[in-house]
Design a protein around this motif. Structure first.
Motif, PDB file in Angstrom:
ATOM      1  N   LYS A 174       0.828  -1.213   0.000  1.00 11.59           N
ATOM      2  CA  LYS A 174       0.000   0.000   0.000  1.00 11.59           C
ATOM      3  C   LYS A 174       0.861   1.262   0.000  1.00 11.59           C
ATOM      4  CE  LYS A 174      -4.068  -2.058   2.202  1.00 11.59           C
ATOM      5  NZ  LYS A 174      -5.014  -2.001   3.342  1.00 11.59           N
ATOM      6  N   SER A 175       1.961   1.233   0.733  1.00 11.78           N
ATOM      7  CA  SER A 175       2.816   2.424   0.762  1.00 11.78           C
ATOM      8  C   SER A 175       3.463   2.651  -0.602  1.00 11.78           C
ATOM      9  CB  SER A 175       3.884   2.293   1.852  1.00 11.78           C
ATOM     10  OG  SER A 175       4.795   1.253   1.538  1.00 11.78           O
ATOM     11  N   ALA A 178       2.150   1.911  -3.577  1.00 12.35           N
ATOM     12  CA  ALA A 178       1.131   2.490  -4.452  1.00 12.35           C
ATOM     13  C   ALA A 178       0.920   3.964  -4.125  1.00 12.35           C
ATOM     14  CB  ALA A 178      -0.178   1.720  -4.311  1.00 12.35           C
ATOM     15  N   GLY A 179       0.951   4.309  -2.834  1.00  8.80           N
ATOM     16  CA  GLY A 179       0.796   5.705  -2.436  1.00  8.80           C
ATOM     17  C   GLY A 179       1.929   6.572  -2.923  1.00  8.80           C
ATOM     18  N   GLU A 198      -8.279  -1.199  -5.061  1.00  7.88           N
ATOM     19  CA  GLU A 198      -6.901  -1.180  -4.587  1.00  7.88           C
ATOM     20  C   GLU A 198      -6.176  -2.486  -4.888  1.00  7.88           C
ATOM     21  OE1 GLU A 198      -5.907  -1.428  -0.253  1.00  7.88           O
ATOM     22  OE2 GLU A 198      -5.281   0.654  -0.567  1.00  7.88           O
ATOM     23  N   GLN A 199      -6.897  -3.594  -4.832  1.00  5.41           N
ATOM     24  CA  GLN A 199      -6.269  -4.879  -5.109  1.00  5.41           C
ATOM     25  C   GLN A 199      -5.736  -4.935  -6.540  1.00  5.41           C
ATOM     26  OE1 GLN A 199      -5.840  -5.621  -2.067  1.00  5.41           O
ATOM     27  NE2 GLN A 199      -6.398  -7.771  -2.207  1.00  5.41           N
ATOM     28  N   THR A 241      -4.726  -2.385  -8.314  1.00  6.02           N
ATOM     29  CA  THR A 241      -3.527  -1.548  -8.365  1.00  6.02           C
ATOM     30  C   THR A 241      -2.317  -2.289  -7.804  1.00  6.02           C
ATOM     31  OG1 THR A 241      -4.873   0.452  -8.124  1.00  6.02           O
ATOM     32  CG2 THR A 241      -2.523   0.645  -7.622  1.00  6.02           C
ATOM     33  N   LEU A 242      -2.520  -2.974  -6.673  1.00  6.14           N
ATOM     34  CA  LEU A 242      -1.417  -3.698  -6.062  1.00  6.14           C
ATOM     35  C   LEU A 242      -0.985  -4.897  -6.906  1.00  6.14           C
ATOM     36  CD1 LEU A 242      -2.539  -3.646  -2.300  1.00  6.14           C
ATOM     37  CD2 LEU A 242      -0.888  -2.165  -3.432  1.00  6.14           C
TER      38      LEU A 242
END
Length: 864
Positions: A445-446, A448-449, A613-614, A616-617
């Motif tokens: 997550k970090s 992607a951010g 989000e999944q 994207t990850l």
């Protein structure tokens, strides 16, 4: 049963007390032999004498039992030697004292001398000496207590009481390593007239060196205390010169400059501790069990076989903070000494920093600029490690990959390593690439951010404590694949046959050094990619992210997974790539279990979808293996907007695009090799019925758009389509703005903004689409191919062939995509006029041959 028929060797008869002690010790000791069948090493017609490193009843008992279990001659059998009868075993050092232990000044000279005398008295006789290394408690497991760690094997000669405690606590982890036997008759024949005394000393010296090498490989090098290493660094001539130069330049006392140098050295240096490494090892076992469902290693045996006699530098890809610990942990568990790891100074946190330092981490600052003394101290510290034969580990990407792709190399550590070797080329250097593959990342997550514009969170102890929440999740399996190692000496020989003449000058930087390092860095990244592991999540990401809504009917997904897996097995990228054994149905079930995809029930057939989000990850895990799909994606892309194409056109356009995807994905082929790969890929698609071959294989044709084969081609093509769109953005921006208009930085910025806007308009879920580093790499490749260059004012000029590339893009990119890019891209030329120019015939030779010739010329110049 004895394996020797030598008449000089009577039957073994051990003393009664020796047999009694053996029975008492047996329940406490479990022996692992290396190799498992050492009897195969022996010559059954020759007498055997064993050489052990340290004297002691316990070592003799362990050796006797290991030989008995392996069907080898007993070390307790008597050898009839001149002057006395003795057992078939001798040691290099004698242990004295009950607690701490000390070595006796009497060495192995007496027994070795007796063996040599026996051979001189009986010319028909031979004796084979078998060096045997015995380690008690090399690697305590997670059930071991702290005392087991304290009494584990190390470099210190301990007394009898400590050895007894080690056997009681760690005897079940005893390793007996048999080395190949040495014929004393052959040694005597090659002695070239040495006196018996000198030959005895030579044999003893060779045996000591051998035992030190084996012990270093098993439990790690004998490292002095950190203060001793630091003193060696500070006493080195380059550091003393830097101290004097700093004192003179800043007009400060020499003692103050020396204190600064010492502070730098203490900030950098590791403080390796065997007890800390061993205790951390079994603590990490619990940690990994909470995080992962398993850790697998492939091709490790090949890496282990290549390592002896070399200074080994492990160069893994960098995907997570877990990389540091995983590799060291797995090496230690496999019986190989963990390397010293170059870590960023940002990880030198309170509490954590000292533990990492005692685990072998040494710290370096992100930049050495403006601090000449720090640079000299660090270089000297690294040179000391290389000179001592300490295995190293560092990440040549410079930081963790936020996209899942390998990053362009930062060659600073490579340069320092090569220069350290050139100063004192005692031990050849071997670079060992390692691919690390995950199924879920703690930092996902970090990452992607950060790619979306959020600032990187600085490492801190508080952040680490907050990060402990990761223990609540499961992260699937981890795989470590060891790639083909790269030896430094052949690269130096090819670049500069006289490289050994550089000698001990620490400031030497020959003109060929940069080209050697660049070549080395590229080979390392290529070999990392050639050792990729294809896990279920990689395959799901490749398939689902290639659809507009990241969703696919279950039947289609099953067929696509089967096709991709078959392609990777039948067209192997390299012999070190590993592919999941799961079948397509198992892959889907596993993806659901891991929470990556969701099943949507429907009467006409279930749909599998990756959401929000999944999705994207998941792009991270697609990018891990994108290079394996490159040739197939190119062939498939040619049929996105074309029903028919000639095989020659597919190959010719592939020659245009290959230098760019090669630079981005670190592909292993030259132009000819890529062409062959394309041929084999086309043949695979024809065998599967996805393409039809006509006209004796010259013409290729796909089915209509609604055909299953056409659909599968579209899915494969879209895995790389965004890369081709990025290339089009860059060349369109250049052509629209015209020559002598943009600087390289301005072009990078324009491309990034265009890609970001296009991503918003098309809901692209791949953050790397607008990664500035990828645009920078593409522009650099254009420069290397002499298509783009910088004028005297720092502006970019380009060849007319670039305009042909814009027009040829019509063969590959859909009209809608081209128009969107041209509309968004800032520039002065009319968009419609640019795209309306007639395209170059894909079958023509002008554009492709021109680009190909430029690329070949540039490659020749780079390697000359």
């Amino acid at each position: 049963m004895s394996m020797t028929s030598d008449p000089h060797v009577p039957r073994a008869r051990s003393p009664w007390w020796f047999n009694l002690l053996g029975r008492l010790l047996e329940p406490w000791v479990r022996i692992k032999r290396e190799p498992s069948e050492p009897a195969s090493l022996l010559n059954s017609q020759t007498a055997v004498c064993y050489a052990i490193e340290r004297d002691g009843v316990s070592d003799a008992l362990i050796l006797e039992r290991a030989c008995r279990e392996a069907g080898m001659p007993s070390p307790m059998q008597i050898l009839n030697l001149p002057g006395r009868r003795r057992r078939s075993v001798f040691s290099l050092s004698r242990r004295q004292g009950w607690l701490f232990g000390r070595t006796d000044s009497r060495g192995p000279k007496e027994p070795i001398g007796q063996l040599i005398q026996a051979l001189e008295d009986a010319p028909e006789r031979d004796i084979q000496v078998v060096p045997v290394s015995i380690y008690v408690g090399r690697a305590p497991n997670r059930e071991s207590g702290w005392f087991s760690v304290l009494f584990a094997e190390n470099w210190i000669v301990v007394g009898r009481f400590r050895r007894m405690l080690a056997l009681l606590l760690n005897g079940r982890d005893t390793v007996v390593h048999f080395s190949p036997p040495v014929s004393l008759r052959s040694v005597l024949g090659e002695s070239h007239g040495l006196t018996p005394e000198r030959l005895t000393r030579k044999i003893a010296r060779v045996l000591r060196t051998h035992f030190r090498r084996i012990r270093a490989a098993v439990i790690g090098p004998d490292l002095s205390h950190k203060r001793t290493v630091v003193d060696s660094v500070l006493n080195a001539e380059p550091v003393r010169a830097a101290i004097a130069a700093t004192a003179a330049r800043e007009n400060i006392p020499l003692t103050k400059a020396a204190r600064r140098a010492r502070d730098f050295a203490l900030e950098i240096a590791a403080d390796y501790s065997h007890p800390v490494v061993r205790s951390t090892s079994f603590l990490l076992s619990n940690f990994w069990n909470k995080l992962y469902d398993g850790i697998a290693m492939h091709h490790f045996d090949k890496a282990r076989a290549a390592a002896p006699g070399h200074e080994v530098v492990y160069v893994p890809c960098h995907r997570s903070h877990a990389d540091y610990l995983l590799l060291s942990y797995q090496l230690h568990q496999s019986g190989v000494v963990p390397p010293h790891i170059a870590a960023g100074v940002n990880l030198n946190l309170p509490v954590i920093g000292p533990i990492l330092r005692r685990g072998g981490a040494f710290f370096l600052r992100r930049s050495f600029k403006g601090n000449a003394m720090y640079s000299v101290v660090f270089n000297e510290y690294l040179a000391q490690l290389v000179d001592r034969g300490v295995p190293l580990e560092y990440f040549i990407e410079g930081g963790r990959s936020r996209t899942g792709r390998l990053l362009a190399p930062r060659a600073g550590m490579l340069v320092m390593t090569v220069r350290a070797f050139l100063r004192a080329p005692r031990r050849p250097v071997l670079f060992q690439p390692v691919y690390i593959g995950y199924e879920k990342l703690m930092e996902g997550k970090s990452y992607a951010g950060e790619l979306s514009g959020k600032p990187k969170e600085k490492e801190s102890l508080l952040g680490l404590v907050r990060g402990l929440k990761v223990l609540r999740q499961r992260y699937g399996h981890v795989t470590l694949n060891f790639g083909e190692p790269i030896e430094l000496n052949p690269l130096l020989d090819a670049a500069a046959p006289d490289w050994r003449g550089v000698g001990g000058d620490p400031d030497a930087k020959p003109e060929w050094l940069n080209s050697v390092v660049d070549d080395l860095a590229e080979r390392i990244l290529i070999n990392i990619n050639r050792a990729a592991d294809v896990n279920p999540i990689n395959l799901l990401a490749l398939a689902l992210l290639a659809t507009p809504k990241h969703a696919m009917a279950e039947n289609d997904l099953l067929a696509q997974l089967d096709l991709m897996k078959a392609m990777m097995v039948e067209l192997p990228y390299s012999d070190r790539v590993t592919v999941t054994p799961m079948n397509p149905a198992g892959i889907i079930a596993y993806g659901e279990q891991m929470g990556w995809i969701r099943r949507v029930r429907h009467p006409l057939g279930d749909v599998l979808v990756a959401e929000g989000e999944q999705a994207t990850l998941l792009s991270y895990f697609r990018n891990n293996v994108l290079h394996l799909n490159a040739s197939a994606a190119w062939v498939a892309t040619c049929f996105l907007n074309n029903r028919r194409m000639s095989r020659s056109s597919v190959l010719r356009l592939g020659r245009i695009i290959y230098p760019f995807i090669q630079g981005e994905l670190f592909l292993p082929w030259n132009d000819e090799g890529f062409g062959q790969q394309l041929h084999e890929t086309i043949d695979f698609f024809v065998r599967r019925g996805i393409l039809e071959s006509n006209g004796e294989g010259r013409l290729l044709e796909r089915g209509p758009g609604q055909d299953d084969g056409a659909y599968q081609l579209r899915v494969i093509a879209r895995s790389m389509l965004q890369a081709f769109e990025r290339y089009y953005i860059a060349i369109a921006a250049l052509v629209k703005n015209g020559p002598h208009t943009l600087t390289a930085a301005e072009l990078e910025n324009a491309c990034t903004l265009t890609a970001q806007r296009l991503s918003l308009l098309n809901e692209l879920s791949a953050p790397e689409f607008f990664d500035k580093a990828l645009f920078r790499g593409f522009i650099q490749k254009l420069r290397e191919a002499r298509i783009v260059w910088t004028d005297d004012d720092g502006k970019l000029d380009f060849d007319a062939v670039l305009e042909d590339m814009v027009r040829d893009a019509r063969v590959i990119l859909a009209r809608e995509i081209r128009h969107s890019i041209l509309k968004i891209t800032p520039g002065g030329e009319n968009d419609r006029d640019l795209d309306a120019r007639p395209p170059t015939d894909p079958g023509a030779t002008s554009t492709s041959d021109s680009l190909h010739e430029r690329h070949v010329a540039a490659e020749r110049e780079r390697h000359s």
